[in-house]
Design an enzyme around this catalytic site. Structure first.
Site, short mmCIF file in Angstrom:
data_model
loop_
_atom_site.label_atom_id
_atom_site.label_comp_id
_atom_site.label_asym_id
_atom_site.label_seq_id
_atom_site.Cartn_x
_atom_site.Cartn_y
_atom_site.Cartn_z
N GLY A 106 0.79 -1.22 0.00
CA GLY A 106 0.00 0.00 0.00
C GLY A 106 0.82 1.27 0.00
CD1 TRP A 108 -2.19 5.17 5.64
CD2 TRP A 108 -0.31 4.39 6.55
NE1 TRP A 108 -2.09 5.70 6.91
CE2 TRP A 108 -0.94 5.24 7.49
CE3 TRP A 108 0.90 3.79 6.90
CZ2 TRP A 108 -0.42 5.49 8.76
CZ3 TRP A 108 1.43 4.05 8.17
CH2 TRP A 108 0.78 4.88 9.08
CG ASP A 177 -2.12 2.34 -3.12
OD1 ASP A 177 -2.80 2.76 -4.08
OD2 ASP A 177 -2.19 2.82 -1.97
CB CYS A 215 -5.35 7.82 4.03
SG CYS A 215 -5.85 6.40 5.02
NE ARG A 252 -9.37 3.41 -2.02
CZ ARG A 252 -8.43 3.83 -1.17
NH1 ARG A 252 -7.38 3.06 -0.94
NH2 ARG A 252 -8.53 5.00 -0.58
CG ASN A 487 -8.49 -1.40 4.09
OD1 ASN A 487 -7.78 -2.04 4.86
ND2 ASN A 487 -8.30 -0.11 3.84
CG LEU A 488 -9.53 -7.45 6.73
CD1 LEU A 488 -8.75 -8.76 6.83
CD2 LEU A 488 -10.94 -7.64 7.26
CB SER A 491 -7.53 3.42 9.65
OG SER A 491 -6.34 3.78 8.97
#
Length: 766
Positions: A106, A108, A177, A215, A252, A487-488, A491
């Site tokens: 990702g 992130w 990503d 994000c 997505r 997405n688990l 956050s």
């Protein structure tokens, strides 16, 4: 589906080769792999981009084909892969070795990590287009190297050793990503090209606007229209086809939590546009800027965004009048006065308070809603007044949920229910339209993208199976074979989701039943890395080198390859290459006598092999055919509670003990036994548990064994072990614990090399 080719007359060998490639590419398009996929280009247009010099991308191509087939198998079985995003190449290799089939990479973590040219920061995709592919290249290289190291080591094994040593699958099954594509179609193609060149088979592309990308769990997200997202997906597929790689494209959408979009052009987005139904209200933009200007005029010079714009005096006057009537200017004055008097409040804090009140007041006074909602209100009012209506409100809502603005207005006029409504009045200062985000909008966006993607992903604000089910059922109602991703996210605070521990444990399994085949913890590796570093740094400060010794003990316990680091990174294979390149004359082998790795091969704990030897004696006495194997592991990964298991040749668990070694305040080692089982009735009352306890006491140098919440079997067993001399005392405390003191002289007698006493114990001669 692809655009059909028109017949072209062929003259030269050059043209014949070209047409053969076009025909082969068309057959590739028509293969079952791309069933249901729409392409907005032809096979001819693809082949025109390839050139005459073949360029092969075998790593990405082979991984993409195998990964896709595996995902299809999982979808058919309603199962899933649960994975996370690694923060280092070593984590990626460990994931594959531990049986996680695929990897997520990702932006992130890429943002948080930074690079030699980029500062670490939040996930805004502000890094160069090349940065995530560069991170991916490191992961792929690590996986390929791990495969080569494993292959070399297995070649050095005997056939029996190979049969007993698992071979791990290090193929780079990665979904990476691709953010928003980092711009227009050329940027998307460039990004996909870079991923393919480094060996990545899967890529997710989102429907946020470049430049304002956030994000998935930050606010302020601005979407692009559905057609723009489709162009990105189509451009990605076009590049993959040029490179002859059946890459996996994930579409997505961030529509569940977004509230802005940069265009109203696409009909599929129009049912979710928000507009004012009271057209005498000044525009949102003019009121917002007038509010900012008021702060500025009262001396808060840091709030100066109105200077970016050239709003006319008449607009400012109209907006100011509205703000005055709504009491917003009064709130501005109060906030500024409080800020001056307090001196502790931040400017952002006082502005946010007033802005929230302004937004609520403007939305209320403007009657902000979608056009479909506005018409439904008119129909409901007419119905309540007993007036004839041409369509029931619920029927209208179902129609309006998928209707373009043009179609909805035409239908509303036909019904005589065309209310005033203007989405332009609700535009933000930047020119973005306001939208009604939520699961229905995410479904609409995903349905539009489905024919252009292999997997669909709805970003969510929390983990919720009901929301996931709503999304999955809506997608599968129209595209029953559509694979999904979830997405688990770390956050989310998973302890605020309302789930029990068991529900959390089963969450990925339940997702799999709905068709979510790829479920991932985006930046899990980042948090693992941080917490592990914090724990070890703290232990190092507190306990010096004992901290490292404890870590090494744990590595030996779980038989981690990190126990022999030089072998892990390929030392033996490197030495073999050195021997080959030097004609075996090199005297500088890294793995020779000077390597300190040999220290890690020294047996510092009582080996499991000793218990296996005892069990062989025991099996021989009782004429049992199975060759028994001993396994000692944490009961759960990371737990201090251990499980010793006895396994047969078919790997069935025949017996186990769940326990935890602890030390009391005097430094005595105590084995805390939580549970023990002999699963086969034919193995009971043969002193199997006695042998296991003897080995555990020896292995952990225990002075006592405590049995928590004991059973009648525990009472019987401990009394018998006392009669065998293994325990000196056995006491039951308040019915909740049995305390057994170890008889070390008797233990020493049973451990003598001649094994006379041990054999008598097994055969019940003692």
């Amino acid at each position: 589906m692809a655009i059909a080719e028109t017949d072209t007359e062929v003259h030269t060998p050059f043209e014949q080769d070209f047409e053969k490639d076009v025909a082969a590419t068309q057959r590739y398009f028509d293969s079952s792999r791309f069933a249901g996929i729409i392409r907005l280009y032809t096979a001819r247009q693809v082949v025109e981009q390839r050139g005459t010099i073949p360029v092969d991308h075998i790593v990405a191509r082979e991984a993409a084909g195998a990964f896709y087939e595996r995902l299809r198998e999982l979808f058919a079985a309603r199962k899933s892969i649960t994975t996370f995003g690694p923060y280092s190449p070593g984590q990626a290799v460990s994931m594959k070795r531990m049986g996680i089939e695929a990897i997520y990479l990702g932006g992130w973590a890429t943002s948080a990590k930074g690079s030699s040219t980029e500062d670490p920061g939040p996930d805004l995709a502000s890094y160069p287009l090349s940065q995530v592919p560069d991170d991916a290249a490191v992961l792929v290289r690590a996986l390929l190297t791990a495969d080569r190291n494993q292959h070399y080591l297995r070649l050095q094994m005997s056939e029996r050793q190979r049969a007993a040593t698992p071979a791990y699958d290090f193929r780079p099954f990665i979904i990476a990503d691709a953010d928003t594509g980092h711009g227009g179609d050329p940027h998307v193609r460039n990004l996909i090209r870079r991923f393919v060149e480094v060996g990545v088979p899967g890529y997710h592309i989102e429907d946020q606007r470049p430049g304002t990308k956030k994000c998935g769990h930050q606010g302020g997200k601005v979407l692009v229209p559905s057609d723009e997202q489709i162009k990105r997906l189509n451009a990605a597929r076009f590049q993959l086809d040029i490179m002859r790689v059946p890459g996996i494209i994930v579409a997505r959408t961030d529509a569940e939590a977004a509230n802005l979009i940069d265009s109203r052009a696409d009909e599929r987005d129009q049912p979710f546009l928000l507009g004012a139904t009271k057209l005498d209200v000044p525009s949102y933009k003019s009121c917002f800027l007038a509010m900012v200007r008021r702060f500025y005029e009262l001396g808060v010079k840091e709030l100066n965004g109105h200077l970016l714009y050239a709003l006319g005096d008449s607009e400012y006057a109209a907006a100011g009048g509205w703000l005055e009537r709504q009491g917003i200017f009064g709130l501005v004055s109060d906030a500024v006065n409080a800020w001056r008097e307090d001196g502790q409040q931040s400017i952002d804090g006082i502005f946010d308070q007033v802005e929230s009140r302004f937004v609520a007041a403007w939305e209320d006074d403007a009657g902000l809603m979608t056009y479909g909602e506005a018409v439904a209100d008119v129909l409901e009012f007419g119905q309540s007044e007993g007036e004839p209506i041409g369509m029931a409100p619920e029927e209208w809502r179902a129609f309006a949920a998928r209707a373009s603005l043009h179609a909805a207005r035409a239908k509303a006029k036909e019904l005589g229910a065309d209310p005033p409504w203007d989405c332009e009045l609700a535009k933000t200062p930047e020119g973005y339209y306001q939208i009604r985000g939520g699961i229905p909008y995410a479904i609409a966006k995903s349905l539009a993208a489905a024919p252009f993607a292999d997997i669909l992903w709805m970003e969510t604000k929390t983990a919720d199976l009901a929301d996931a089910r709503q999304f999955a059922e809506a997608i599968h109602a129209e595209f029953p074979d559509q694979m999904l991703a979830y997405n688990l996210s770390p956050s989310f605070n998973w302890d605020t989701t309302g789930m029990t521990d068991e529900e959390m444990r089963r969450f990925p399994e339940e997702l799999g039943k709905m068709g979510f085949v790829f479920n991932f913890i985006t930046y899990g590796g980042h948090q693992i890395d941080g917490v592990a570093a914090e724990e070890f740094a703290t232990a190092l400060r507190q306990d010096g080198m004992l901290a490292l010794a404890r870590l090494q003990r744990k590595m030996r316990l779980v038989e981690s390859p990190y126990r022999t680091p030089q072998t892990l990174v390929g030392g033996p294979r490197s030495d073999a290459a050195l021997a080959a390149s030097s004609g075996r004359t090199a005297t500088t082998k890294a793995m020779g006598k000077g390597s300190t790795q040999h220290q890690h091969l020294v047996q510092t704990e009582v080996p499991r092999k000793l218990l296996e030897e005892w069990l062989a004696m025991w099996s021989g006495h009782y004429q049992l055919k199975d060759k028994l194997r001993v396994q000692l592991r944490p009961q759960r990964a990371g737990s201090e509670v251990l499980e010793l298991g006895i396994h047969g040749e078919s790997d069935d668990k025949l017996a186990n003990v769940i326990f935890q070694p602890i030390q009391d305040r005097r430094g005595r080692t105590i084995l805390l036994v939580r549970d023990q089982n002999t699963f086969g009735a034919e193995l009971r009352q043969k002193r199997l548990m006695t042998l296991i306890h003897l080995w555990l006491v020896h292995r952990f140098k225990a002075q006592a064994v405590h049995y928590v919440t004991p059973t009648d079997d525990n009472l019987y067993q401990t009394s018998k072990m006392k009669s065998h001399g293994i325990f000196t005392e056995v006491n039951q405390e308040v019915g909740e614990i049995i305390v057994a003191e170890v008889n070390h002289p008797r233990i020493a007698e049973l451990l003598t090399p001649d094994r006379v006493a041990l054999r008598k114990l097994i055969t019940k001669e003692a």
